[in-house]
Scaffold this active site. Sequence first.
Site, PDB file in Angstrom:
ATOM      1  N   TYR A  59       0.844  -1.187   0.000  1.00  0.00           N
ATOM      2  CA  TYR A  59       0.000   0.000   0.000  1.00  0.00           C
ATOM      3  C   TYR A  59       0.886   1.245   0.000  1.00  0.00           C
ATOM      4  O   TYR A  59       1.774   1.380   0.835  1.00  0.00           O
ATOM      5  CB  TYR A  59      -0.920   0.031   1.227  1.00  0.00           C
ATOM      6  CG  TYR A  59      -1.970   1.094   1.071  1.00  0.00           C
ATOM      7  CD1 TYR A  59      -3.217   0.793   0.554  1.00  0.00           C
ATOM      8  CD2 TYR A  59      -1.687   2.432   1.356  1.00  0.00           C
ATOM      9  CE1 TYR A  59      -4.167   1.768   0.345  1.00  0.00           C
ATOM     10  CE2 TYR A  59      -2.631   3.428   1.136  1.00  0.00           C
ATOM     11  CZ  TYR A  59      -3.865   3.084   0.644  1.00  0.00           C
ATOM     12  OH  TYR A  59      -4.800   4.057   0.414  1.00  0.00           O
ATOM     13  N   GLN A  77     -10.892   0.068   0.160  1.00  0.00           N
ATOM     14  CA  GLN A  77     -11.253  -0.754  -1.006  1.00  0.00           C
ATOM     15  C   GLN A  77     -10.026  -1.442  -1.613  1.00  0.00           C
ATOM     16  O   GLN A  77     -10.114  -2.595  -2.079  1.00  0.00           O
ATOM     17  CB  GLN A  77     -12.022   0.068  -2.049  1.00  0.00           C
ATOM     18  CG  GLN A  77     -11.319   1.299  -2.609  1.00  0.00           C
ATOM     19  CD  GLN A  77     -11.472   2.549  -1.746  1.00  0.00           C
ATOM     20  OE1 GLN A  77     -11.811   2.463  -0.567  1.00  0.00           O
ATOM     21  NE2 GLN A  77     -11.210   3.706  -2.332  1.00  0.00           N
ATOM     22  N   ASN A  90      -3.718   5.864   5.793  1.00  0.00           N
ATOM     23  CA  ASN A  90      -4.490   6.676   6.735  1.00  0.00           C
ATOM     24  C   ASN A  90      -5.343   5.793   7.651  1.00  0.00           C
ATOM     25  O   ASN A  90      -5.197   4.569   7.659  1.00  0.00           O
ATOM     26  CB  ASN A  90      -5.357   7.693   5.972  1.00  0.00           C
ATOM     27  CG  ASN A  90      -6.417   7.003   5.104  1.00  0.00           C
ATOM     28  OD1 ASN A  90      -6.750   5.834   5.310  1.00  0.00           O
ATOM     29  ND2 ASN A  90      -6.935   7.735   4.130  1.00  0.00           N
ATOM     30  N   SER A 101       5.720   9.305  13.790  1.00  0.00           N
ATOM     31  CA  SER A 101       7.172   9.193  13.761  1.00  0.00           C
ATOM     32  C   SER A 101       7.811   9.771  15.027  1.00  0.00           C
ATOM     33  O   SER A 101       7.238  10.657  15.653  1.00  0.00           O
ATOM     34  CB  SER A 101       7.670   9.951  12.533  1.00  0.00           C
ATOM     35  OG  SER A 101       8.790   9.324  12.001  1.00  0.00           O
ATOM     36  N   GLN A 144      11.886  15.118  12.013  1.00  0.00           N
ATOM     37  CA  GLN A 144      10.738  14.272  12.346  1.00  0.00           C
ATOM     38  C   GLN A 144       9.495  15.104  12.544  1.00  0.00           C
ATOM     39  O   GLN A 144       8.410  14.734  12.116  1.00  0.00           O
ATOM     40  CB  GLN A 144      10.991  13.430  13.602  1.00  0.00           C
ATOM     41  CG  GLN A 144      11.882  12.251  13.343  1.00  0.00           C
ATOM     42  CD  GLN A 144      11.445  11.479  12.120  1.00  0.00           C
ATOM     43  OE1 GLN A 144      10.409  10.847  12.117  1.00  0.00           O
ATOM     44  NE2 GLN A 144      12.237  11.537  11.056  1.00  0.00           N
ATOM     45  N   HIS A 171       6.994  15.796   9.742  1.00  0.00           N
ATOM     46  CA  HIS A 171       6.136  14.734   9.192  1.00  0.00           C
ATOM     47  C   HIS A 171       4.675  14.943   9.562  1.00  0.00           C
ATOM     48  O   HIS A 171       3.780  14.664   8.771  1.00  0.00           O
ATOM     49  CB  HIS A 171       6.560  13.365   9.735  1.00  0.00           C
ATOM     50  CG  HIS A 171       7.572  12.685   8.881  1.00  0.00           C
ATOM     51  ND1 HIS A 171       7.355  12.385   7.573  1.00  0.00           N
ATOM     52  CD2 HIS A 171       8.821  12.231   9.163  1.00  0.00           C
ATOM     53  CE1 HIS A 171       8.428  11.775   7.068  1.00  0.00           C
ATOM     54  NE2 HIS A 171       9.335  11.681   8.012  1.00  0.00           N
ATOM     55  N   GLU A 173      11.584   5.243  17.961  1.00  0.00           N
ATOM     56  CA  GLU A 173      11.747   4.693  16.619  1.00  0.00           C
ATOM     57  C   GLU A 173      13.170   4.976  16.105  1.00  0.00           C
ATOM     58  O   GLU A 173      13.876   4.077  15.681  1.00  0.00           O
ATOM     59  CB  GLU A 173      10.704   5.357  15.705  1.00  0.00           C
ATOM     60  CG  GLU A 173      10.697   4.869  14.286  1.00  0.00           C
ATOM     61  CD  GLU A 173       9.772   5.698  13.401  1.00  0.00           C
ATOM     62  OE1 GLU A 173       9.365   6.807  13.815  1.00  0.00           O
ATOM     63  OE2 GLU A 173       9.464   5.237  12.280  1.00  0.00           O
ATOM     64  N   HIS A 174      13.571   6.260  16.136  1.00  0.00           N
ATOM     65  CA  HIS A 174      14.917   6.666  15.704  1.00  0.00           C
ATOM     66  C   HIS A 174      15.666   7.230  16.898  1.00  0.00           C
ATOM     67  O   HIS A 174      15.124   8.070  17.621  1.00  0.00           O
ATOM     68  CB  HIS A 174      14.862   7.786  14.657  1.00  0.00           C
ATOM     69  CG  HIS A 174      14.027   7.471  13.460  1.00  0.00           C
ATOM     70  ND1 HIS A 174      12.714   7.839  13.350  1.00  0.00           N
ATOM     71  CD2 HIS A 174      14.335   6.820  12.306  1.00  0.00           C
ATOM     72  CE1 HIS A 174      12.236   7.438  12.179  1.00  0.00           C
ATOM     73  NE2 HIS A 174      13.186   6.819  11.523  1.00  0.00           N
ATOM     74  N   ASP A 229      16.815   7.543   6.503  1.00  0.00           N
ATOM     75  CA  ASP A 229      15.483   7.587   5.883  1.00  0.00           C
ATOM     76  C   ASP A 229      15.541   7.269   4.393  1.00  0.00           C
ATOM     77  O   ASP A 229      14.583   6.746   3.823  1.00  0.00           O
ATOM     78  CB  ASP A 229      14.873   8.992   6.046  1.00  0.00           C
ATOM     79  CG  ASP A 229      14.448   9.269   7.470  1.00  0.00           C
ATOM     80  OD1 ASP A 229      14.266   8.309   8.224  1.00  0.00           O
ATOM     81  OD2 ASP A 229      14.323  10.467   7.821  1.00  0.00           O
ATOM     82  N   GLU A 247      -1.787 -35.994  29.366  1.00  0.00           N
ATOM     83  CA  GLU A 247      -2.734 -34.965  28.903  1.00  0.00           C
ATOM     84  C   GLU A 247      -4.083 -35.572  28.513  1.00  0.00           C
ATOM     85  O   GLU A 247      -4.923 -34.883  27.926  1.00  0.00           O
ATOM     86  CB  GLU A 247      -2.126 -34.210  27.702  1.00  0.00           C
ATOM     87  CG  GLU A 247      -0.870 -33.422  28.080  1.00  0.00           C
ATOM     88  CD  GLU A 247      -0.233 -32.669  26.905  1.00  0.00           C
ATOM     89  OE1 GLU A 247      -0.711 -32.807  25.762  1.00  0.00           O
ATOM     90  OE2 GLU A 247       0.754 -31.942  27.148  1.00  0.00           O
ATOM     91  N   HIS A 279      -3.474 -39.610  20.470  1.00  0.00           N
ATOM     92  CA  HIS A 279      -2.079 -39.220  20.294  1.00  0.00           C
ATOM     93  C   HIS A 279      -1.157 -40.370  20.727  1.00  0.00           C
ATOM     94  O   HIS A 279      -0.237 -40.765  19.998  1.00  0.00           O
ATOM     95  CB  HIS A 279      -1.745 -37.984  21.138  1.00  0.00           C
ATOM     96  CG  HIS A 279      -2.218 -36.679  20.576  1.00  0.00           C
ATOM     97  ND1 HIS A 279      -3.547 -36.348  20.516  1.00  0.00           N
ATOM     98  CD2 HIS A 279      -1.542 -35.625  20.046  1.00  0.00           C
ATOM     99  CE1 HIS A 279      -3.663 -35.124  19.971  1.00  0.00           C
ATOM    100  NE2 HIS A 279      -2.460 -34.680  19.673  1.00  0.00           N
TER     101      HIS A 279
END
Lengths: 431, 431
Positions: free
Chosen positions: A131, A192, A215, A238, A260, A263, A328-329, A362, A416, A421
């Site tokens: 995506y 979709q 999104n 981020s 950052q 963003h 994250e960074h 990046d 068990e 088994h």
Amino acid sequence: MIKQLSTLDQDFEPQFEKLVARDASVDPEITRRAEAIVQDVAARGDEAVIEYTNRFDHLNLKTMEDAIVTREEMLQALETLPADQKQALETAAKRIREFHEHQLEKGWTITDSYGSVLGQRITAIDSVGLYVPGGKAAYPSSVLMNAMPAHVAGVPRIEMVFPTPGGERNQLVLAAAALAGVSRAFTIGGAQAVAALAYGTKTLDPVDKIVGPGNAYVAAAKRYVFGRVGIDMIAGPSEILVICDGKTPADWIAMDLFSQAEHDELAQAILLTPDAAFAAEVQKSIEKLLPTMPRKAIIEKSLANRGAIIVTRDLLEACKVADTISPEHLEISTENPEQWVDHLRHAGAIFMGRWSVEALGDYCAGPNHVLPTSRTARFSSPLGVYDFLKRTSIIHVSEAGAQALAPVADVLARGEHLIAHATSADYRLKK
Amino acid sequence: MIKQLSTLDQDFEPQFEKLVARDASVDPEITRRAEAIVQDVAARGDEAVIEYTNRFDHLNLKTMEDAIVTREEMLQALETLPADQKQALETAAKRIREFHEHQLEKGWTITDSYGSVLGQRITAIDSVGLYVPGGKAAYPSSVLMNAMPAHVAGVPRIEMVFPTPGGERNQLVLAAAALAGVSRAFTIGGAQAVAALAYGTKTLDPVDKIVGPGNAYVAAAKRYVFGRVGIDMIAGPSEILVICDGKTPADWIAMDLFSQAEHDELAQAILLTPDAAFAAEVQKSIEKLLPTMPRKAIIEKSLANRGAIIVTRDLLEACKVADTISPEHLEISTENPEQWVDHLRHAGAIFMGRWSVEALGDYCAGPNHVLPTSRTARFSSPLGVYDFLKRTSIIHVSEAGAQALAPVADVLARGEHLIAHATSADYRLKK
């Protein structure tokens, strides 16, 4: 402009808690709408995809064929780029490919003392859907970072979906897709597109795993189809955290924080330094540099709401605070960053030394820029080739092995109360 | 007793689709109740956990301390087991440990032509919570299979939760926990135990990842806390698929099918064979052996509703059908199973040859018995050491590297209209 805290503050703990608190709530109305779209596409296929695409993206597609972008068109996009962009994209793609090739794993087998062979087979996933968000968030670098690990893993079919609101096709995105081994693309997006990838339609065979950012509707749709197909982590805003000894130019650190913050208003940029004078210098740099930034409004909101400069007792305490945040960074902008790295257990990527600015990671250093956010670096990893490989256990028990193991399985199965088994194991025993 | 299909049947396709169709729907009322319990525990901690535990498990705990089972008690449970059970458990633990040690991964670094160092650091997760179901589904083998990979990975804190309805503590479960490196256990279960592990309480620090099977409430709670902590896959009903050339004793194959069917009425047991006479023989074995099984009611329902014997044109076609099903467990009960294994791309574990009965894999062969179900073997893997390791990217760019890479990052960042990214890279360029 940006909060200043000190670990010596009486109320540091509650202030810090407030700073790192996250609103992870999901809008139930978005979830409901996304799920309705997914179900409709699962039921009506291409027809539904075309309807939603025309409605949301103001297009006028007649059939799904109209949405297809072939590999030839991607290659053409690459060839027609301005020379500097083409070269930059190719350099980045090459470095990303080379780094990820080191992540390839080999299967193995072992033979035990009974001659039984046990092992782990490693194969690529058959098909992946990527995506790519539309409009301003259509980042060619994300196409490279998401598709290349799948391509290196050996995934034979990589389908890309990317909405084209108003019909405009981002040529950099198509060029990146060409370089990253994308097989085919569709100019569709939203819930979709996720549904089409997960359930398949007449034109688009279903894929086994879906990756890539999107999104809130895309995130809700991915959550819904998870289990039917694999998905990557659903990324939060981020984050950058910089640990600095006070000897990196203040402008550099201010700009690293901006990178950052630009963003997203929800992005989080934090500086930890034991040098209070340097903290004040960075404040001044921020004030000086902010007006020069095209995205100053976003940066300002992000820094004001979620950013902070925290003065710590020393660099070791900075490492401890950083580990709590598990960013994250993480930039270690100090002399001899090696001495701190083992104190930092939780981060998506660690950038060592003053030259290792996050922006290089990046785009083109080589490692992936899809990284765990929202403290998930405690238990998860950057996107990698391993995310597009799967393991299968191989169990080839010899006759002698069965004689040795069946009695063990028998005792444990009876413990068990699983008598079928136990009996199935016992049948392999020679009388 | 069990459906017979043939790939030559006119209506094979729709019959097959019906056979493999799954109801993956989730009861919204269970989800709602589980989430309410999680939120209550997140807010009230130990007090809420104790209330729910006393109510649902008919216990009379005063504090969370009363729910703690120490490592000493686990070791004592191991020491006091009957000799055959102790020995079987120790043999299984040893083999599982040895297999999983081969899954350990090492970090690596590479140095590029500019002297920049790039790499991948691999470390164990800090803490793991292991859910063990109570009552009849309290399987010591599952304790070994879930905890041992975490233990081998080097996870320093492994907390186990296991409900003890009516107060009975399964000594085999505690003994398995001792062998698998569990640090501490709590006699709590349900959504309240998952919440305690994810959010932490005064007595129990939060963990980073939760694994292990559970009922619908546990699954709903795990789904809810996912993101805050890591979770393993939410497992569907067990599955076995046997491909047989018709030369394995029919009783063996019938019992192998029983061994999954006895787990659950929703379990799926399927035999694929090109030998119609053998198919009929297995039918007879099923009829003959079923009355001898303690769990005959469950087996009968599972085979009648979800089981099948499918006669195929040949073994290659059997492999193709098997791949569509992508089963959790796959037995290749033929001569020279090696010749078929490469035709079988999707399965959790492949058992090769007539001696490799699934029950050996369930207990003691060495590979993990936590395997992808419900066709997820297309994209996911057995539980393993890798699930308890995390990777961190290391990026140490040299001064020369920054000079070479900053212009690349600059072009790509400007292509994405991210000017702070570009500027932060440019700052590292020597004038």
